[in-house]
Scaffold this active site. Structure first.
Site, PDB file in Angstrom:
ATOM      1  N   TYR A 153     -36.912  18.653 131.460  1.00  0.00           N
ATOM      2  CA  TYR A 153     -37.892  18.254 132.649  1.00  0.00           C
ATOM      3  C   TYR A 153     -38.091  19.242 133.412  1.00  0.00           C
ATOM      4  CZ  TYR A 153     -38.964  15.952 136.866  1.00  0.00           C
ATOM      5  OH  TYR A 153     -39.691  15.481 138.056  1.00  0.00           O
ATOM      6  N   LYS A 157     -42.090  20.739 134.631  1.00  0.00           N
ATOM      7  CA  LYS A 157     -42.515  20.780 136.328  1.00  0.00           C
ATOM      8  C   LYS A 157     -42.777  22.320 136.423  1.00  0.00           C
ATOM      9  CE  LYS A 157     -42.749  16.614 137.170  1.00  0.00           C
ATOM     10  NZ  LYS A 157     -44.027  15.794 137.694  1.00  0.00           N
TER      11      LYS A 157
END
Ligand code: NDP
Ligand code: 8X3
Length: 251
Positions: A153, A157
């Site tokens: 994740y 990002k």
């Protein structure tokens, strides 16, 4: 001359995207709401149509054909997109890299990174042609700092932050503004999705006041409402209780 702007918001059916749609509607910005849950799109469109012109599009951002088809088929009144909010995304799982689920990794890279690129690819050419526009990418504090079990994740990002910087450089000759808004913990459906409905999600926002989706929507509206010569390039925002990805003061 018509000065009303049109914004396309991905992930407008929940959380930060939905709150942004509400703030934009209050300020008379025309809206193209995107998401996969049709019932929610219908409900939000009905509510906000009292304040502004609203169109909705149902597509999965990770399906490049569906993205291009949906955006190319926009009705005449909604074809000019002045503001693009690349917000759709989620975390899928919270596991050490050695325990990670490949389907979760695919989902995060396909939606958070490639989905953002597919939507941008469908809209940037009209912005470069007009030599105006504003792209806001919703990154995360996870795009600034990696935390335990955040691995993929956080990578997705970090990629959003890098793509934002790349867009700002490449689109500079065209006068297009490019902004990254990077929130820390925001109380939305994010943790329900991350933990796939597991009760663990209920504890994430307990014992402190997390950012609310409206707080992030206000920051997004601040960025889009600056005068033409001002671009908010990159904004990191936490709730007061949060100092970093791993430091949160809880009761
Ligand atoms: P929510 O789960 O509340 O909202 C996510 C939105 O993304 C939904 O509207 C969902 O719509 C949409 N979405 C998810 N997958 C897809 C897909 N494949 N295709 C199209 N739309 C999709 O979470 P948030 O509002 O919190 O998240 C919004 C953004 O903010 C994300 O990019 C997230 O990474 C980021 N963020 C969130 C933080 C938090 O703590 N909550 C902090 C920092 C950043 P639908 O299911 O209808 O398709
Ligand atoms: C969402 C915030 O800390 O869960 O991007 O990664 S966090």
């Amino acid at each position: 001359m018509n000065t009303t702007k049109t914004a396309l918001i991905t992930g407008a059916t929940s959380g930060i995207g939905r709150a942004t749609a509400h703030v934009f509607a209050k300020h008379g910005i025309n809206l193209i709401l995107c998401g996969r849950r049709q019932e929610r799109l219908d409900t939000i469109q009905k509510a906000l149509s009292k304040q502004t012109n609203v169109h909705s599009l149902n597509f999965d951002v990770s399906d490049k054909k569906a993205v291009a088809n949906a955006i190319n088929a926009l009705p005449e009144d909604f074809k000019q997109i002045d503001i693009l909010i690349n917000n759709a995304g989620n975390a899928h799982g919270l596991d050490a890299i050695q325990d990670g689920n490949i389907d979760d990794w695919d989902a995060m890279m396909d939606i958070n990174v490639k989905g953002l690129l597919y939507v941008s690819k469908a809209i940037i050419p009209q912005m470069t042609k007009r030599e105006s526009g504003h792209i806001i990418n919703i990154g995360s504090s996870a795009g600034k700092e990696v935390y335990p079990k955040g691995n993929v994740y956080c990578a997705s990002k970090h990629a959003v932050v890098a793509i934002t910087e790349g867009m700002r450089i490449d689109l500079n000759p065209f006068g297009i503004k490019v902004t990254a808004i990077n929130p820390g913990l925001v109380e939305t459906e994010f943790s329900k999705v991350r933990f796939k409905g597991d009760a663990k999600a209920d504890n994430v926002y307990k014992g402190y006041k997390a950012l609310q989706p409206e707080d992030v929507a206000d920051a997004i509206h601040f960025a889009v409402s600056r005068p033409p010569h001002v671009n908010i390039a990159d904004l990191l925002m936490f709730c007061t209780a949060q100092a970093s990805s791993t430091i949160v003061k809880k009761e």
